[in-house]
Design a protein around this motif. Structure first.
Motif, PDB file in Angstrom:
ATOM      1  N   GLU A 107      40.733  43.343  40.800  1.00 31.67           N
ATOM      2  CA  GLU A 107      39.313  43.673  40.601  1.00 31.67           C
ATOM      3  C   GLU A 107      39.148  44.852  39.659  1.00 31.67           C
ATOM      4  OE1 GLU A 107      37.929  44.547  44.514  1.00 31.67           O
ATOM      5  OE2 GLU A 107      37.968  42.439  45.155  1.00 31.67           O
ATOM      6  N   LYS A 108      40.128  45.736  39.647  1.00 28.06           N
ATOM      7  CA  LYS A 108      40.058  46.945  38.813  1.00 28.06           C
ATOM      8  C   LYS A 108      40.783  46.766  37.481  1.00 28.06           C
ATOM      9  CE  LYS A 108      39.576  49.864  42.815  1.00 28.06           C
ATOM     10  NZ  LYS A 108      40.052  50.955  43.624  1.00 28.06           N
ATOM     11  N   GLY A 109      41.091  45.516  37.137  1.00 24.48           N
ATOM     12  CA  GLY A 109      41.770  45.251  35.877  1.00 24.48           C
ATOM     13  C   GLY A 109      43.244  44.989  36.081  1.00 24.48           C
ATOM     14  N   PRO A 110      44.005  44.923  34.974  1.00 22.21           N
ATOM     15  CA  PRO A 110      45.429  44.607  35.076  1.00 22.21           C
ATOM     16  C   PRO A 110      46.231  45.731  35.729  1.00 22.21           C
ATOM     17  CG  PRO A 110      44.863  45.145  32.811  1.00 22.21           C
ATOM     18  CD  PRO A 110      43.574  45.118  33.591  1.00 22.21           C
ATOM     19  N   VAL A 111      47.215  45.313  36.517  1.00 23.98           N
ATOM     20  CA  VAL A 111      48.136  46.260  37.149  1.00 23.98           C
ATOM     21  C   VAL A 111      49.550  45.769  36.886  1.00 23.98           C
ATOM     22  CG1 VAL A 111      48.965  47.234  39.336  1.00 23.98           C
ATOM     23  CG2 VAL A 111      46.511  46.961  38.953  1.00 23.98           C
TER      24      VAL A 111
END
Length: 192
Positions: A107-111
């Motif tokens: 949800e917060k972008g790529p990890v």
């Protein structure tokens, strides 16, 4: 490897103490353990991530993984610690080696999730920060990431190339950097 009492600490004693101290799937609280120093153990962690005891590689990965849970670094020195023993060991570069990475969409972008040679998995984040050191003579980059506390992993060259493939440019303090974004943060792989 004798301690001050003339006794030879061996793998069985250390394994016994580690087993007593470990909870299920939890790392032992080595930062809270401050036993007396018992001497040096003839154990070396090589730059390639292999562990050598008395100049022979330790072939049992389960044993390496178990010992890695009781690693502690104080200043520039590394130790294996239990509640009752503290044994000095040698580390040629970093005690862990990142052997692969995954890129996960959240949800917060790529990890970026790193996996090392001792079965640790962790996201590239502020708690597990990445940095690159360059050899003064050759200019060769050596990328590292924090595994836990003040213990680090060297990032294998193949994994570093994967990072470069997904990298993007960003200007930091007037200099162009090539880097990756993970968990909303930019990590520089070096200047361009």
């Amino acid at each position: 490897m004798s301690n001050e009492n003339g006794n030879n600490p061996d793998f069985n004693n250390i394994l016994s103490e580690i087993t007593k101290a470990q909870g299920k799937n939890q790392l032992p609280p080595v930062d809270k353990w401050n036993p007396d120093f018992c001497g040096d153990m003839d154990l070396v962690i090589k730059r390639d991530g292999t562990w050598h005891y008395q100049n022979s590689p330790i072939g049992r990965q389960r044993l390496v993984k178990l010992f890695s849970t009781v690693l502690k670094k104080e200043g520039d020195n590394y130790f294996l610690v239990t509640p009752v023993e503290k044994l000095g060991i040698k580390v040629e570069d970093a005690p862990f080696l990142v052997t692969r990475m995954d890129l996960e969409d959240t949800e917060k972008g790529p990890v970026i999730v790193f996996h090392d040679n001792c079965d640790n998995s962790f996201p590239l984040s502020s708690q597990h920060a990445l940095w690159v050191e360059q050899d003064q003579k050759t200019g060769e980059p050596s990328p590292y990431v924090t595994v836990r506390s003040n213990l680090h992993a060297l990032i294998h060259r193949n994994v570093f190339y994967e990072l470069v493939e997904i990298a993007e440019e960003q200007v930091i303090d007037g200099a162009k950097h090539l880097g990756v974004i993970s968990a909303g943060e930019f990590y520089s792989l070096g200047t361009i």
